[in-house]
Design a protein around this motif. Structure first.
Motif, PDB file in Angstrom:
ATOM      1  N   PHE A 102       0.751  -4.394 -13.025  1.00 32.33           N
ATOM      2  CA  PHE A 102       1.716  -3.603 -12.251  1.00 32.33           C
ATOM      3  C   PHE A 102       2.568  -4.467 -11.338  1.00 32.33           C
ATOM      4  CE2 PHE A 102       2.911  -0.523  -8.870  1.00 32.33           C
ATOM      5  CZ  PHE A 102       3.533   0.420  -9.670  1.00 32.33           C
ATOM      6  N   SER A 103       1.937  -5.482 -10.736  1.00 30.02           N
ATOM      7  CA  SER A 103       2.665  -6.281  -9.750  1.00 30.02           C
ATOM      8  C   SER A 103       3.472  -7.401 -10.403  1.00 30.02           C
ATOM      9  CB  SER A 103       1.682  -6.850  -8.726  1.00 30.02           C
ATOM     10  OG  SER A 103       0.654  -7.570  -9.372  1.00 30.02           O
ATOM     11  N   VAL A 161      -1.146  10.679   1.794  1.00 29.68           N
ATOM     12  CA  VAL A 161      -1.747   9.394   2.155  1.00 29.68           C
ATOM     13  C   VAL A 161      -2.205   8.681   0.885  1.00 29.68           C
ATOM     14  CG1 VAL A 161      -3.640   8.302   3.426  1.00 29.68           C
ATOM     15  CG2 VAL A 161      -2.556  10.380   4.333  1.00 29.68           C
ATOM     16  N   PRO A 162      -1.767   7.426   0.659  1.00 25.92           N
ATOM     17  CA  PRO A 162      -2.294   6.665  -0.483  1.00 25.92           C
ATOM     18  C   PRO A 162      -3.752   6.311  -0.211  1.00 25.92           C
ATOM     19  CG  PRO A 162      -0.907   5.257   0.875  1.00 25.92           C
ATOM     20  CD  PRO A 162      -0.815   6.644   1.465  1.00 25.92           C
ATOM     21  N   VAL A 163      -4.623   6.568  -1.170  1.00 25.77           N
ATOM     22  CA  VAL A 163      -6.063   6.446  -0.918  1.00 25.77           C
ATOM     23  C   VAL A 163      -6.793   5.615  -1.967  1.00 25.77           C
ATOM     24  CG1 VAL A 163      -6.286   8.564   0.423  1.00 25.77           C
ATOM     25  CG2 VAL A 163      -6.361   8.675  -2.081  1.00 25.77           C
ATOM     26  N   GLY A 164      -6.029   4.891  -2.821  1.00 25.61           N
ATOM     27  CA  GLY A 164      -6.690   4.035  -3.791  1.00 25.61           C
ATOM     28  C   GLY A 164      -6.219   4.330  -5.202  1.00 25.61           C
ATOM     29  N   PHE A 183      -2.521   5.955  -9.303  1.00 25.11           N
ATOM     30  CA  PHE A 183      -2.423   5.790  -7.849  1.00 25.11           C
ATOM     31  C   PHE A 183      -2.690   7.156  -7.222  1.00 25.11           C
ATOM     32  CE2 PHE A 183       0.000   2.402  -9.748  1.00 25.11           C
ATOM     33  CZ  PHE A 183      -0.250   1.312  -8.946  1.00 25.11           C
ATOM     34  N   PRO A 187       2.763  -4.945  -2.945  1.00 26.76           N
ATOM     35  CA  PRO A 187       2.655  -5.585  -4.267  1.00 26.76           C
ATOM     36  C   PRO A 187       1.219  -5.843  -4.744  1.00 26.76           C
ATOM     37  CG  PRO A 187       4.294  -6.707  -2.918  1.00 26.76           C
ATOM     38  CD  PRO A 187       3.642  -5.691  -2.033  1.00 26.76           C
ATOM     39  N   TYR A 243      -1.491  -4.219  -4.263  1.00 30.36           N
ATOM     40  CA  TYR A 243      -2.371  -3.045  -4.143  1.00 30.36           C
ATOM     41  C   TYR A 243      -3.390  -2.923  -5.282  1.00 30.36           C
ATOM     42  CZ  TYR A 243      -3.507   1.792  -2.762  1.00 30.36           C
ATOM     43  OH  TYR A 243      -4.132   2.934  -2.347  1.00 30.36           O
ATOM     44  N   GLY A 276      -4.956   4.888   3.877  1.00 28.01           N
ATOM     45  CA  GLY A 276      -3.516   4.697   3.746  1.00 28.01           C
ATOM     46  C   GLY A 276      -2.949   3.657   4.693  1.00 28.01           C
ATOM     47  N   LEU A 324       6.384   4.186  -5.864  1.00 20.97           N
ATOM     48  CA  LEU A 324       5.303   5.157  -6.076  1.00 20.97           C
ATOM     49  C   LEU A 324       5.473   6.373  -5.173  1.00 20.97           C
ATOM     50  CD1 LEU A 324       2.436   2.525  -6.201  1.00 20.97           C
ATOM     51  CD2 LEU A 324       3.112   3.992  -8.116  1.00 20.97           C
ATOM     52  N   LYS A 325       5.680   6.132  -3.885  1.00 22.53           N
ATOM     53  CA  LYS A 325       5.766   7.248  -2.943  1.00 22.53           C
ATOM     54  C   LYS A 325       7.005   8.096  -3.240  1.00 22.53           C
ATOM     55  CE  LYS A 325       4.156   9.377   0.799  1.00 22.53           C
ATOM     56  NZ  LYS A 325       3.722   8.697   2.019  1.00 22.53           N
ATOM     57  N   VAL A 365      -7.658   0.963   2.537  1.00 25.20           N
ATOM     58  CA  VAL A 365      -7.131   1.592   1.317  1.00 25.20           C
ATOM     59  C   VAL A 365      -7.315   3.100   1.402  1.00 25.20           C
ATOM     60  CG1 VAL A 365      -7.569   1.913  -1.156  1.00 25.20           C
ATOM     61  CG2 VAL A 365      -7.395  -0.406  -0.214  1.00 25.20           C
ATOM     62  N   ASP A 402      -0.552   0.312   2.020  1.00 23.75           N
ATOM     63  CA  ASP A 402       0.273   1.243   1.247  1.00 23.75           C
ATOM     64  C   ASP A 402       0.231   0.906  -0.243  1.00 23.75           C
ATOM     65  OD1 ASP A 402       2.169   3.512   1.463  1.00 23.75           O
ATOM     66  OD2 ASP A 402       3.441   2.107   0.380  1.00 23.75           O
ATOM     67  N   ALA A 403       0.250   1.968  -1.056  1.00 25.08           N
ATOM     68  CA  ALA A 403       0.201   1.774  -2.511  1.00 25.08           C
ATOM     69  C   ALA A 403       1.407   0.989  -3.016  1.00 25.08           C
ATOM     70  CB  ALA A 403       0.111   3.124  -3.222  1.00 25.08           C
ATOM     71  N   ASP A 404       2.519   1.052  -2.313  1.00 22.57           N
ATOM     72  CA  ASP A 404       3.710   0.316  -2.750  1.00 22.57           C
ATOM     73  C   ASP A 404       3.666  -1.163  -2.370  1.00 22.57           C
ATOM     74  OD1 ASP A 404       5.719   1.986  -4.244  1.00 22.57           O
ATOM     75  OD2 ASP A 404       5.370   3.337  -2.563  1.00 22.57           O
ATOM     76  N   TYR A 408      -3.283   9.924  -4.188  1.00 22.16           N
ATOM     77  CA  TYR A 408      -2.850  10.327  -2.849  1.00 22.16           C
ATOM     78  C   TYR A 408      -3.617  11.584  -2.454  1.00 22.16           C
ATOM     79  CZ  TYR A 408       1.130   7.149  -3.342  1.00 22.16           C
ATOM     80  OH  TYR A 408       1.907   6.025  -3.505  1.00 22.16           O
TER      81      TYR A 408
END
Lengths: 281, 281
Positions: A96-97, A186-189, A207, B270, B272, B263, A163-164, B260, B266-268, A209
């Motif tokens: 992904f990165s 909230v991103p949570v993993g 991803f 790089p 993550y 939050g 993503l958000k 994680v 952040d998931a965004d 949330y």
């Protein structure tokens, strides 16, 4: 049945049934040996050996690779091999990165076993009795998992959107959640799996949330992809996971991840370490 | 430095430097080739081959295996090979949910590369500015990670105690958290790693808990294992993780897992997917 069966449904695949798909020597996907005949007409673009399909190394740019892969994808579609064509471009890369090597129609991604990415959001309500989860029932017209249970909001991760930002867009389309409320998610993993499915190899990272919703909020679908919504207690959701196959295979993992993070599944339960490990492969 | 460096510090080990330790043909640990001489005097208990040490298959009961392993452990201690003997018995098995094959002194577990288990709890305070985390500074007298930063409460998982019960006990000893408050700790998942350390191979699963503490709560250590406590904003904690090596190698992972799940990362960002994957190996 048990929660572990939900994990097993996303379990490892038999690598012997697949050939690697490589770009510049790097494995970026896997194609079923059974499907190999679909690719034999593209000898100008693909080299097929005993263990791999390799994209022509003379295709050195994003654009050139995208064009070559589109030719193959369109041909697969014309021969009826791609149910649910979406006209939605997915970026494809080593991870992904890493910079994407090309983009391709989303619906063919599993046929090549390319890594897929999505955003999944658990919407929940907290009251004195505990946590209630919003559950969506997918429309019968969805190409994957028609009629299955799902998160309140979930969607694939297309080219050109964070993503958000993608989540906020999906929140509007799938559940009519206003942007200001969706932005509080909230991103949570992540959960990840690599598993063989009818549509091909699903090598996905989702991803996750969480969005705590006001008690009075009522989701409504705006894009025809969700048939209806339920608000169930965490006990009800757990019972459905443990006694039925109603959740879409990967959405079940996202619910289990929620239950782990919120202590709905207790660490002293015997399968705990296997459950958590099974969410991250 | 970055958070990924904290993950890398728990990174994969060079399996070529180790021999498997097996019971009834099943691998349950790994011993450094470099340390092999310590075990050569136990030919009545251990068979040493090119790739493994095997415990005598005639030892068929928990008690018999425990007695044999104690003989070896005591000998290692007498020869000065075991810093920080604790008189604390660890159960050893193929995995956490499998019946233990024997128990052994905790301090020798890494020398055999047996799987180790612990409970780690992030204590936090939430206010209008966000989340503050309680951080403990380990006593200089601790055998592992003296003076390093740690969770407010953390401890190994001994024989004969459930995870939550052990956590409540550790909460009392390490931070003087009353049992009724400690019982509100929420199990939130695990982190796992298998990495080479000075003390041997650390093949661990840590069971993580979150406890939201009242703003007025002040931890105090009762067992001499914590030198002092800090209450830091999540930004401060992140900066310490990113710019220093002050956290104990595995406690850093537990903080990253907290960040994680809440939050704070952040998931965004790089890295993550690599961060989340690195918490589960």
């Amino acid at each position: 049945m048990s929660l572990i069966d939900r994990i097993a449904a996303c379990g490892p695949y038999d690598a012997g049934l697949y050939l690697d798909f490589c770009v510049d020597g790097a494995r970026i996907g896997a194609v079923r040996r059974h499907d190999l005949s679909h690719f034999e007409g593209f000898q100008d673009l693909l080299t097929i050996s005993d263990d791999r399909l390799s994209l022509d190394p003379k295709l050195t740019t994003y654009q050139a690779r995208t064009g070559a892969m589109a030719r193959i994808a369109n041909d697969l579609r014309d021969r009826g091999q791609v149910p649910g064509w979406r006209d939605e471009a997915y970026p494809v890369g080593v991870k992904f990165s890493a910079p994407a090597l090309f983009q391709i129609e989303r619906a063919v991604v599993p046929l090549f076993g390319f890594k897929g990415y999505g955003v999944h959001m658990n919407g929940f309500v907290r009251d004195h009795q505990g946590i209630k989860l919003w559950v969506g029932k997918r429309s019968q017209s969805k190409p994957t998992g028609p009629g299955k249970l799902d998160q309140i909001v979930a969607g694939g991760q297309p080219v050109g959107l964070g993503l958000k930002d993608n989540l906020i867009k999906e929140c509007a389309e799938e559940a009519n959640i206003p942007a200001a409320l969706a932005a509080q998610a909230v991103p949570v993993g992540t959960v990840s799996y690599c598993t063989s499915r009818p549509e091909g190899l699903r090598d996905d990272v989702l991803f996750n949330y969480d969005l705590e919703l006001p008690a009075e909020f009522q989701p409504s679908n705006t894009d025809g992809e969700v048939e209806r919504f339920y608000l169930w207690s965490s006990d009800q959701v757990r019972e459905v996971l443990e006694t039925t196959d109603d959740f879409k295979f990967n959405s079940g993992l996202v619910v289990i991840d929620f239950m782990v993070r919120h202590g709905i599944i207790d660490a002293d339960e015997p399968a705990y370490t296997d459950l958590v490990a099974g969410l991250h492969r």
